[in-house]
Design a protein around this motif. Structure first.
Motif, PDB file in Angstrom:
ATOM      1  N   HIS A   1       0.827  -1.211   0.000  1.00 15.89           N
ATOM      2  CA  HIS A   1       0.000   0.000   0.000  1.00 15.89           C
ATOM      3  C   HIS A   1       0.861   1.261   0.000  1.00 15.89           C
ATOM      4  O   HIS A   1       0.410   2.318  -0.464  1.00 15.89           O
ATOM      5  CB  HIS A   1      -0.930   0.003   1.209  1.00 15.89           C
ATOM      6  CG  HIS A   1      -2.166  -0.825   1.026  1.00 15.89           C
ATOM      7  ND1 HIS A   1      -3.164  -0.499   0.133  1.00 15.89           N
ATOM      8  CD2 HIS A   1      -2.562  -1.986   1.600  1.00 15.89           C
ATOM      9  CE1 HIS A   1      -4.122  -1.402   0.179  1.00 15.89           C
ATOM     10  NE2 HIS A   1      -3.786  -2.319   1.052  1.00 15.89           N
TER      11      HIS A   1
ATOM     12  N   ARG B   1       3.619   1.283  -1.675  1.00 15.55           N
ATOM     13  CA  ARG B   1       4.438   1.064  -2.870  1.00 15.55           C
ATOM     14  C   ARG B   1       5.854   0.630  -2.488  1.00 15.55           C
ATOM     15  O   ARG B   1       6.842   1.051  -3.085  1.00 15.55           O
ATOM     16  CB  ARG B   1       4.460   2.320  -3.747  1.00 15.55           C
ATOM     17  CG  ARG B   1       4.822   2.095  -5.209  1.00 15.55           C
ATOM     18  CD  ARG B   1       3.813   1.203  -5.905  1.00 15.55           C
ATOM     19  NE  ARG B   1       2.484   1.816  -5.951  1.00 15.55           N
ATOM     20  CZ  ARG B   1       2.079   2.650  -6.913  1.00 15.55           C
ATOM     21  NH1 ARG B   1       2.909   2.968  -7.883  1.00 15.55           N
ATOM     22  NH2 ARG B   1       0.855   3.131  -6.907  1.00 15.55           N
TER      23      ARG B   1
ATOM     24  N   VAL C   1      -5.766   0.555   7.576  1.00 11.90           N
ATOM     25  CA  VAL C   1      -5.529   1.041   6.217  1.00 11.90           C
ATOM     26  C   VAL C   1      -6.647   1.933   5.724  1.00 11.90           C
ATOM     27  O   VAL C   1      -6.398   2.939   5.042  1.00 11.90           O
ATOM     28  CB  VAL C   1      -5.310  -0.152   5.258  1.00 11.90           C
ATOM     29  CG1 VAL C   1      -5.205   0.318   3.806  1.00 11.90           C
ATOM     30  CG2 VAL C   1      -4.050  -0.916   5.642  1.00 11.90           C
ATOM     31  N   TRP C   2      -7.900   1.618   6.059  1.00 10.57           N
ATOM     32  CA  TRP C   2      -9.026   2.350   5.467  1.00 10.57           C
ATOM     33  C   TRP C   2      -9.814   3.220   6.446  1.00 10.57           C
ATOM     34  O   TRP C   2     -10.738   3.900   6.039  1.00 10.57           O
ATOM     35  CB  TRP C   2      -9.983   1.371   4.794  1.00 10.57           C
ATOM     36  CG  TRP C   2      -9.491   0.908   3.465  1.00 10.57           C
ATOM     37  CD1 TRP C   2      -9.561   1.594   2.275  1.00 10.57           C
ATOM     38  CD2 TRP C   2      -8.818  -0.320   3.168  1.00 10.57           C
ATOM     39  NE1 TRP C   2      -8.975   0.854   1.281  1.00 10.57           N
ATOM     40  CE2 TRP C   2      -8.509  -0.322   1.784  1.00 10.57           C
ATOM     41  CE3 TRP C   2      -8.445  -1.414   3.930  1.00 10.57           C
ATOM     42  CZ2 TRP C   2      -7.858  -1.378   1.171  1.00 10.57           C
ATOM     43  CZ3 TRP C   2      -7.795  -2.467   3.323  1.00 10.57           C
ATOM     44  CH2 TRP C   2      -7.507  -2.441   1.958  1.00 10.57           C
TER      45      TRP C   2
ATOM     46  N   TYR D   1      -4.542   6.365   5.552  1.00 14.82           N
ATOM     47  CA  TYR D   1      -4.742   7.248   4.400  1.00 14.82           C
ATOM     48  C   TYR D   1      -3.403   7.776   3.877  1.00 14.82           C
ATOM     49  O   TYR D   1      -3.177   7.814   2.655  1.00 14.82           O
ATOM     50  CB  TYR D   1      -5.644   8.419   4.796  1.00 14.82           C
ATOM     51  CG  TYR D   1      -5.737   9.490   3.730  1.00 14.82           C
ATOM     52  CD1 TYR D   1      -6.551   9.320   2.622  1.00 14.82           C
ATOM     53  CD2 TYR D   1      -4.981  10.659   3.843  1.00 14.82           C
ATOM     54  CE1 TYR D   1      -6.621  10.296   1.637  1.00 14.82           C
ATOM     55  CE2 TYR D   1      -5.041  11.632   2.866  1.00 14.82           C
ATOM     56  CZ  TYR D   1      -5.865  11.448   1.769  1.00 14.82           C
ATOM     57  OH  TYR D   1      -5.928  12.418   0.791  1.00 14.82           O
TER      58      TYR D   1
ATOM     59  N   ARG E   1      -1.620   4.996   1.959  1.00 12.62           N
ATOM     60  CA  ARG E   1      -2.203   4.766   0.626  1.00 12.62           C
ATOM     61  C   ARG E   1      -1.921   5.935  -0.312  1.00 12.62           C
ATOM     62  O   ARG E   1      -1.646   5.740  -1.501  1.00 12.62           O
ATOM     63  CB  ARG E   1      -3.707   4.528   0.753  1.00 12.62           C
ATOM     64  CG  ARG E   1      -4.048   3.171   1.366  1.00 12.62           C
ATOM     65  CD  ARG E   1      -5.549   2.903   1.396  1.00 12.62           C
ATOM     66  NE  ARG E   1      -6.239   3.737   2.354  1.00 12.62           N
ATOM     67  CZ  ARG E   1      -7.159   4.645   2.052  1.00 12.62           C
ATOM     68  NH1 ARG E   1      -7.488   4.857   0.784  1.00 12.62           N
ATOM     69  NH2 ARG E   1      -7.753   5.355   2.996  1.00 12.62           N
TER      70      ARG E   1
ATOM     71  N   GLN F   1       0.133   5.780  -3.830  1.00 13.82           N
ATOM     72  CA  GLN F   1      -0.465   6.155  -5.111  1.00 13.82           C
ATOM     73  C   GLN F   1       0.375   7.186  -5.854  1.00 13.82           C
ATOM     74  O   GLN F   1       0.543   7.106  -7.071  1.00 13.82           O
ATOM     75  CB  GLN F   1      -1.877   6.705  -4.882  1.00 13.82           C
ATOM     76  CG  GLN F   1      -2.887   5.669  -4.432  1.00 13.82           C
ATOM     77  CD  GLN F   1      -3.140   4.614  -5.466  1.00 13.82           C
ATOM     78  OE1 GLN F   1      -3.185   4.895  -6.663  1.00 13.82           O
ATOM     79  NE2 GLN F   1      -3.285   3.370  -5.029  1.00 13.82           N
TER      80      GLN F   1
ATOM     81  N   SER G   1      -4.046  -7.193  -1.729  1.00 10.56           N
ATOM     82  CA  SER G   1      -3.705  -6.431  -0.517  1.00 10.56           C
ATOM     83  C   SER G   1      -4.941  -6.010   0.274  1.00 10.56           C
ATOM     84  O   SER G   1      -4.935  -4.986   0.959  1.00 10.56           O
ATOM     85  CB  SER G   1      -2.863  -5.191  -0.882  1.00 10.56           C
ATOM     86  OG  SER G   1      -1.648  -5.589  -1.475  1.00 10.56           O
ATOM     87  N   HIS G   2      -6.004  -6.813   0.172  1.00 14.88           N
ATOM     88  CA  HIS G   2      -7.238  -6.571   0.927  1.00 14.88           C
ATOM     89  C   HIS G   2      -7.410  -7.719   1.912  1.00 14.88           C
ATOM     90  O   HIS G   2      -7.128  -8.876   1.584  1.00 14.88           O
ATOM     91  CB  HIS G   2      -8.431  -6.499  -0.025  1.00 14.88           C
ATOM     92  CG  HIS G   2      -9.689  -6.025   0.631  1.00 14.88           C
ATOM     93  ND1 HIS G   2     -10.494  -6.854   1.382  1.00 14.88           N
ATOM     94  CD2 HIS G   2     -10.292  -4.807   0.657  1.00 14.88           C
ATOM     95  CE1 HIS G   2     -11.532  -6.177   1.841  1.00 14.88           C
ATOM     96  NE2 HIS G   2     -11.425  -4.930   1.419  1.00 14.88           N
TER      97      HIS G   2
END
Length: 362
Positions: free
Chosen positions: A76, A78, A220-221, A227, A230, A234, A297-298
């Motif tokens: 997540h 990278r 993660v969420w 945040y 992630r 991204q 990755s979930h």
């Protein structure tokens, strides 16, 4: 706009990849003169047809959940953490030192302490590659691979020269005290009147792994740190522009990753062997890469992918035992699954995306 629904990315594409991998594996089995239908039936029955097989399947699944989570949290951000093998090995050292430190009164006291020991040692082993990546630009893939070998050499030295059980010829520590013995599925389910084979290594660590899946989803969420991880994964430049510290995220993500890998030791070291032995990880750190890739990755995907590889491990053992099929063939099946879910993922993804694009109104 997304090219296809989320469920198609998480479930449909991995399922198609899996079916292709099993079809190719069936052709390989057919080529060596065996019946692929019989082979599949043997694997399913050996993995889920009895509480003995199910216990071993869930034991392997537990290991792969922890290492899959370790790789996924780094993904997540990278970051490609290939050091799960070494981090899990050092986590085993942390668990062993905690369990051997005192005479624990009960496993409910010993387990949280062992979890802290395993997570801290695993995170500490991930810190140096993380720091080198964040501060010196050393590629995380290279450093984590190197640290796997360093960890193997360090564990070999410690288990031969430093913490080996007195008078033992084997490279292992003394057995853990009775208070550090985790309850098995047999002991957990017996009060409920449910029979479960007493000889299987599945233990309460499986429930800890499920709790870690929930924790991973929340982290993660549903948190600011998640945040930031992630967002950094991204787009690093956009994250920096938004005020996110890349050094902090790189180090923190890798610390969490190493902590998850180190937690695996409560299953294989504390729960199954009840002592620290050489090569206790047995490749689970590398399988975690495939689990994270296939699970997107979930946490739900990681659980299903870990169960799949647990089935392949246990089913492969049954296959070599009853059908005289080489155990190496299971490695071929695993390789096909990894190949199709990783390097050749686009082979399936492209046509599926085009199919969903055609179904959308202009």
């Amino acid at each position: 706009m997304e090219r296809m629904p989320k469920w198609a990315d998480v479930l449909l594409i991995p399922l198609i990849n899996l079916l292709i991998a099993f079809a190719l594996s069936g052709l390989v089995i057919l080529a060596i003169g065996k019946d692929p239908v019989v082979a599949l039936r043997t694997m399913v029955q050996g993995s889920f047809g009895s509480t003995n097989g199910l216990g071993y399947t869930l034991y392997y699944t537990t290991n792969f959940i922890f290492t899959g989570l370790a790789v996924a949290i780094a993904f997540h951000a990278r970051l490609f953490n290939i050091g799960g093998e070494g981090q899990a090995a050092l986590g085993g050292l942390g668990v062993a030192l905690v369990c051997l430190s005192i005479q624990w009164p009960h496993w409910l006291v010993a387990l949280p302490a062992a979890m802290i020991g395993g997570a801290v040692f695993g995170a500490a082993w991930a810190f140096i590659p993380a720091y080198l990546q964040a501060k010196r630009g050393s590629h995380i893939v290279i450093t984590t691979i190197m640290f796997n070998f360093i960890a193997a050499a360090l564990m070999g030295y410690l288990l031969v020269e430093v913490i080996k059980a007195p008078g033992s010829m084997a490279s292992e520590t003394s057995p853990f005290p009775p208070g550090a013995s985790l309850p098995t599925f047999h002991e957990m389910l017996a009060p409920l009147g449910i029979e479960f084979n007493r000889n299987t290594p599945a233990n309460v660590s499986f429930l800890v792994a499920l709790a870690c899946l929930v924790f991973f989803w929340i982290l993660v969420w549903r948190t600011r740190l998640g945040y930031e991880i992630r967002a950094f994964g991204q787009s690093e430049s956009a994250a920096i522009y938004a005020g996110i510290n890349p050094v902090k995220i790189t180090v923190v993500a890798m610390l969490i990753s190493g902590g998850f890998a180190g937690l695996m030791a409560i299953n294989n070291v504390m729960g199954e062997a009840e002592r620290l032995i050489l090569n206790s990880v047995e490749g689970a750190g590398f399988i975690g890469i495939a689990v994270a890739l296939m699970g997107r990755s979930h946490p739900v995907g990681i659980l299903l992918a870990a169960l799949l590889f647990g089935f392949l491990y246990q089913g492969g053992a049954e296959l070599s035992l009853w059908e005289n099929i080489p155990r190496e063939l299971v490695v071929v099946i695993q390789a096909l699954v990894i190949l199709l879910t990783g390097a050749l993922d686009g082979m399936v993804r492209g046509p599926v995306e085009k199919l969903f694009a055609k179904r959308k109104p202009a």
